[in-house]
Design a protein around this motif. Structure first.
Motif, short mmCIF file in Angstrom:
data_model
loop_
_atom_site.label_atom_id
_atom_site.label_comp_id
_atom_site.label_asym_id
_atom_site.label_seq_id
_atom_site.Cartn_x
_atom_site.Cartn_y
_atom_site.Cartn_z
N GLY A 99 -6.53 -2.48 2.29
CA GLY A 99 -5.42 -2.57 3.23
C GLY A 99 -5.48 -3.76 4.17
O GLY A 99 -4.46 -4.40 4.42
N ALA B 227 -6.33 2.07 1.53
CA ALA B 227 -5.99 1.57 2.87
C ALA B 227 -7.21 1.03 3.58
O ALA B 227 -7.15 -0.01 4.25
CB ALA B 227 -5.35 2.68 3.69
N ALA B 228 -8.36 1.70 3.41
CA ALA B 228 -9.58 1.29 4.11
C ALA B 228 -10.16 0.01 3.53
O ALA B 228 -10.55 -0.90 4.28
CB ALA B 228 -10.62 2.40 4.03
N THR C 57 0.87 -1.18 0.00
CA THR C 57 0.00 0.00 0.00
C THR C 57 0.90 1.22 0.00
O THR C 57 0.80 2.10 0.85
CB THR C 57 -0.93 -0.01 1.23
N ASP D 56 -2.76 6.29 5.47
CA ASP D 56 -3.53 7.30 4.74
C ASP D 56 -2.82 8.66 4.75
O ASP D 56 -2.82 9.38 3.75
CB ASP D 56 -4.92 7.46 5.34
N VAL E 104 -2.82 -4.01 6.78
CA VAL E 104 -3.05 -2.66 7.29
C VAL E 104 -4.22 -2.72 8.27
O VAL E 104 -5.38 -2.80 7.88
CB VAL E 104 -3.35 -1.66 6.16
N ARG F 31 -4.01 2.26 9.76
CA ARG F 31 -4.62 2.98 8.64
C ARG F 31 -4.38 4.49 8.67
O ARG F 31 -4.04 5.09 7.64
CB ARG F 31 -6.12 2.68 8.55
#
Length: 380
Positions: free
Chosen positions: A211, A207-208, A141, A225, A216, A221
């Motif tokens: 991830g 990421a959300a 990521t 982010d 992640v 996170r």
């Protein structure tokens, strides 16, 4: 209408966990010819831009190349890409995908997309002017910073030193130097196989949404982010445009964003792109039936995966489509609404899922025989 000596095109993805795409095609061919020995069976390997894309290109006549990449963690990895004329096909899963994490251990802050950039660089050094980039199966990521670093971009901290690879390194990012970008990119066309429309940041961001499968956590996170946002701010300032909210920017941990923002890439649905690569329309011309499929037909299949992509392409040339699969979780009518005339599942023959995996080959042959009988009887 009976079809005594039909032409059947097999265009399937792998049955994940049991059969690779070549084995799927072989088993279906055997099953069809066991019932219809006079049938002409054409086979295409199909993928959706993730793992299997290189294999599909090679079977379609592309020449294989091998280059050394950094893998997802910096450990050297021999990876393939494929070339035909001035076009190169590069697959992220092959060069630095999550399948190559040592011991399968997730490394959310240090895994990198550098390997895919190294393969792109090798193709550019060879003189390729079109790069087809399949970005499924990523481990990182990092916003595509690893890929861009391999292509000559420098990501620097406040002291002017290059930051470490991975999402964790973005915490110290202070400036970006684009002056060393590979000169071959100035005239190259980059096409990205992408099946998601997520932006780079936010609740629908990389990421959300993606991830967690790369390690992640909810605790990590905000850090990830924040680093991605800093990256996007600096590149927007440096280039004069901002791709962070573009559909697909959140693909592959932000590799989609890097391709849009810096490589001026074109996004295309993965299976659509691969079908063009392997010449699906030409192979389907004159066919009586297309058999497509993958291991599990489910809601995700309806969101642009191989079977639906094949069905849409077959509809454009007027050829009916059926699907074979290990299991189907689709409700009545869902497959038909997506252009698949009928679904044949291994679980129709063997209700035990474990046996469907362990005996997938023979079961698939038998299933293909059922398809052939229905075709011969005019039931399709």
């Amino acid at each position: 209408m009976t079809v005594p000596e039909p032409v059947v095109l097999v265009a399937c993805d792998k049955f994940k966990g049991s059969l690779v795409a070549t084995e799927v095609a072989e088993r279906i061919t055997v099953g069809v010819r066991g019932v219809l020995p006079g049938a002409t069976v054409r086979t295409l390997l199909v993928a959706d831009g993730g793992d299997g894309t290189i294999e599909a290109a090679l079977v379609a006549g592309y020449e294989g190349r091998t280059t050394t990449t950094s893998g997802p963690t910096g450990r050297p990895l021999q990876a393939r890409y494929a070339v035909l004329g001035a076009t190169a096909v590069v697959e992220l899963a092959e060069t630095c995908g999550i399948v190559h994490l040592p011991g399968g251990r997730l490394e959310p802050l240090t895994s990198t997309s550098r390997g895919v950039g190294e393969a792109v660089r090798a193709a550019l050094d060879e003189g390729c002017a079109e790069i087809v980039l399949g970005i499924g199966g990523s481990a990182s990521t990092d916003g595509g910073t690893g890929m861009l670093s391999a292509l000559g971009v420098r990501f620097l901290d406040a002291s002017g030193h290059e930051i470490p690879d991975g999402a964790g390194g973005l915490a110290s990012l202070a400036s970006v130097d684009l002056s060393g970008l590979h000169p071959g990119l100035a005239d190259a066309r980059v096409v990205v196989a992408c099946d998601v429309n997520n932006p780079l940041l936010g609740d629908r961001g990389t990421a959300a949404v993606f991830g967690p499968q790369k390690g992640v956590t909810a605790q990590l996170r905000p850090q990830v982010d924040a680093g991605l946002e800093r990256l996007a701010d600096l590149l927007a300032e440096a280039i004069g445009r901002d791709s962070r909210d573009e559909p697909g920017a959140g693909a592959a941990g932000g590799v989609g964003y890097a391709a849009l923002q810096v490589l001026d890439a074109e996004m295309r649905p993965g299976v659509e792109l691969v079908l063009d690569l392997v010449g699906f329309a030409e192979q389907a011309d004159g066919a009586d039936l297309v058999i497509t499929g993958e291991g599990s037909l489910d809601e995700q299949s309806l969101m642009g995966k191989t079977p639906v992509g094949v069905a849409e392409a077959a509809a454009r040339v007027g050829v009916p489509v059926v699907a074979v699969c290990g299991r189907s979780l689709l409700a009545d009518g869902q497959a038909e609404a997506s252009g698949i005339r009928r679904v044949y599942a291994l679980t129709d023959l063997e209700p035990d899922p474990a046996r469907c995996v362990s005996e997938a080959g023979p079961l698939l042959e038998a299933l293909a025989g059922t398809v052939a009988r229905d075709l011969a009887d005019g039931g399709l």
